[in-house]
Enzyme design. Structure first.
Site, short mmCIF file in Angstrom:
data_model
loop_
_atom_site.label_atom_id
_atom_site.label_comp_id
_atom_site.label_asym_id
_atom_site.label_seq_id
_atom_site.Cartn_x
_atom_site.Cartn_y
_atom_site.Cartn_z
N ARG A 28 -1.53 5.54 6.14
CA ARG A 28 -0.88 4.27 5.82
C ARG A 28 0.38 4.06 6.67
O ARG A 28 0.67 2.95 7.10
CB ARG A 28 -0.54 4.23 4.33
CG ARG A 28 -0.05 2.87 3.86
CD ARG A 28 0.03 2.80 2.35
NE ARG A 28 1.01 3.74 1.82
CZ ARG A 28 1.14 4.04 0.51
NH1 ARG A 28 0.35 3.48 -0.38
NH2 ARG A 28 2.06 4.89 0.11
N LYS B 276 3.92 -0.90 4.31
CA LYS B 276 5.04 -0.35 3.54
C LYS B 276 6.30 -0.43 4.40
O LYS B 276 6.67 0.54 5.05
CB LYS B 276 4.72 1.08 3.12
CG LYS B 276 5.44 1.49 1.83
CD LYS B 276 4.87 2.77 1.27
CE LYS B 276 5.63 3.24 0.07
NZ LYS B 276 5.37 2.47 -1.16
N GLU C 66 1.23 -7.70 -7.35
CA GLU C 66 1.95 -6.44 -7.51
C GLU C 66 2.84 -6.46 -8.75
O GLU C 66 3.24 -7.53 -9.22
CB GLU C 66 2.86 -6.19 -6.30
CG GLU C 66 2.12 -5.97 -5.00
CD GLU C 66 2.12 -4.52 -4.57
OE1 GLU C 66 2.50 -3.62 -5.35
OE2 GLU C 66 1.75 -4.29 -3.41
C1 LIG Z 1 4.58 2.38 -2.25
C2 LIG Z 1 4.20 1.14 -2.98
C3 LIG Z 1 3.24 1.15 -4.02
C4 LIG Z 1 2.63 2.42 -4.55
O1 LIG Z 1 1.83 3.09 -3.62
P1 LIG Z 1 1.45 4.63 -3.86
O2 LIG Z 1 0.72 5.02 -2.64
O3 LIG Z 1 0.60 4.69 -5.07
O4 LIG Z 1 2.73 5.35 -4.06
C5 LIG Z 1 2.90 -0.06 -4.60
N1 LIG Z 1 3.46 -1.22 -4.21
C6 LIG Z 1 4.39 -1.27 -3.23
C7 LIG Z 1 4.97 -2.57 -2.85
C8 LIG Z 1 4.78 -0.09 -2.59
O5 LIG Z 1 5.71 -0.15 -1.62
#
Ligand SMILES: *Cc1c(COP(=O)(O)O)cnc(C)c1O
Length: 339
Positions: free
Chosen positions: A81, A183, A219
Site C-alpha cells: 500500500r 494513505k 469511511e
Molecule cells: C490507515 C487507515 C485506515 C485503516 O487501515 P488499516 O490498514 O486497517 O490500518 C482506514 N482509513 C483511513 C483513512 C486510513 O488512513
C-alpha cells in the site's frame, strides 16, 4: 525500564522510544538506512512535504505472543500500500524487503516497549516518507526521507470494545478522483475540522459519505466501516476513494472462512441503515470499534444496543486479535515472526 509504563492506560499517544529508522533517497537511490536515537528531523525549509503535502505514511503493529515471541501482522500488505501511495504522489517506492527489514530493526531495537502477552498493549509502527531538500516550485522533490518510529499503545478509541457514536457532517475527506484511496497526510489535514465538529458535539468522530452523491457511507473517521445485516451478511462499502484497510480485508476473510457468513463489498446507503443489526469501525489503530449510533441530518440511528457489543462483532474481534497475537492459527502468509 526506568519509567514504568502503565500498559493499559497508554491510549494512542506519542511516546519517545529508544531508536528510529531513517533512510535517505538521493541521486536516484536509497542509502542503506540506519537506526538513530534523535527523534527530531532537520530538513530544508523549502521541502515539498512542508508546503505541498508530499508525504505518505503507514501504520502497523508488533504483537507479543504467549510464548514471549514477537510477530508482525501482514507487513507485506503495508509495504504494498505504501508503494501505491508513493506512486500517486510521485515519490520513490520503498522495496518490500527494505520496508519489512526496517520494521524488524525498529521492533528489535525497542523491544522493551512491547508489553508482555495479554495486557492489551502492542507496539505501533509508523513508517512515513517525506519530500525534502531545496524545492520551492510545485514539482516532486529530488530527495526523500523514509523513516519508521514506534510507540507502545493500547486501544485508539478510549474504552476498547465499547460502542461509540459517530456524526455525519456535510464535509468530505477526499475528492471523487483525488487521493482518498492513498494513505497520505493531506487527507488528514482536510479531516481535522469536521473531526473537531464531531468532538464538540460529543461524538467520537465523523462519518464520511461518498464525495459525489453524499448518499453512501465511505469511511468512519480514520477507519473503515462494516456491518452485519439482519440476515447475517457481512457488508463493507465499496468505492475508489475509501482507503483500503488491511484490517477490513482481514475481517472480510475471517467472516467468510472462520464465521461462515456471506460477505459482500457493496454500496451502503446512509438512509438504509436499518438493514444492519451491528456495525463497527475497523483499522490497525481502532482494531474493531463497535458503533452504537450514527447521527444523520439531526436524527440518531442506533444499533444492536447503545451500550452492549453485538455477538458477531465480539466473534470478529476474538478471531482478529487471536490471530494477531498468535493464539489462533492464521491464514497462510498473514504472520511475520520476528522472534
Ligand atoms: C490507515 C487507515 C485506515 C485503516 O487501515 P488499516 O490498514 O486497517 O490500518 C482506514 N482509513 C483511513 C483513512 C486510513 O488512513
Amino acid at each position: 525500564m526506568e519509567q514504568q509504563l502503565d500498559w493499559q492506560k497508554l491510549g494512542f499517544s506519542y511516546t519517545k522510544t529508544d531508536f528510529r529508522y531513517i533512510s535517505k533517497w538521493k541521486d536516484g537511490k536509497w542509502d542503506d538506512g540506519e537506526l538513530v536515537t534523535d527523534n527530531n528531523l532537520l530538513i530544508n525549509e523549502s521541502s515539498t512535504c512542508l508546503h505541498y503535502g508530499q508525504q505518505a505514511f503507514e501504520g502497523l503493529k508488533a504483537y507479543r505472543r504467549k510464548d514471549g515471541g514477537i510477530q508482525l501482522f501482514r507487513p507485506d500488505e503495508n509495504a504494498k500500500r505504501m508503494r501505491l501511495s508513493c506512486r500517486r504522489l510521485l515519490m520513490p517506492e520503498i522495496p518490500e524487503e527494505k520496508f519489512i527489514d526496517a520494521c524488524v530493526q525498529v521492533v528489535k531495537a525497542n523491544e522493551r516497549f512491547l508489553a508482555p502477552y495479554g495486557v492489551g498493549s502492542t507496539l505501533y509502527l509508523r513508517p512515513f516518507m517525506i519530500g525534502v531538500g531545496e524545492n520551492i516550485g510545485v514539482k516532486p522533490s529530488k530527495e526523500y526521507l523514509f523513516c519508521i518510529f514506534c510507540m507502545p499503545v493500547s486501544t485508539y478509541f478510549k474504552g476498547g470494545l465499547q460502542p461509540v457514536n459517530f456524526l455525519v457532517t456535510d464535509y468530505d475527506r477526499a475528492a471523487p478522483h483525488g487521493t482518498g484511496g492513498s494513505k497520505v497526510g493531506g487527507n488528514y489535514a482536510a479531516s481535522l475540522y469536521p473531526h473537531q465538529i464531531a468532538k464538540d458535539r460529543g461524538f467520537q468522530d465523523c462519518i464520511y459519505l461518498d464525495p459525489t452523491t453524499h448518499t453512501k457511507i465511505e469511511e468512519v473517521g480514520a477507519a473503515n466501516f462494516f456491518g452485519i445485516t439482519h440476515d447475517n451478511k457481512f457488508i463493507t462499502p465499496i468505492s475508489p476513494s475509501i482507503l483500503p484497510s488491511i484490517t477490513k480485508y482481514s475481517l472480510l476473510h475471517i467472516a467468510k472462512e472462520y464465521l461462515h457468513l456471506e460477505v459482500e463489498e457493496a454500496d451502503v446507503y446512509i438512509d438504509k441503515l436499518d438493514i444492519f443489526k451491528e456495525v463497527g469501525a475497523c483499522g490497525t489503530a481502532a482494531v474493531i470499534t463497535p458503533i452504537g449510533g450514527i447521527e444523520f441530518v439531526g436524527k440518531m440511528h442506533t444499533f444492536y444496543s447503545q451500550t452492549e457489543v453485538g455477538p458477531f462483532t465480539k466473534e470478529l474481534y476474538r478471531y482478529l486479535t487471536g490471530i494477531q497475537q498468535g493464539d489462533i492459527e492464521a491464514p497462510v502468509g498473514w504472520i511475520y515472526p520476528i522472534k
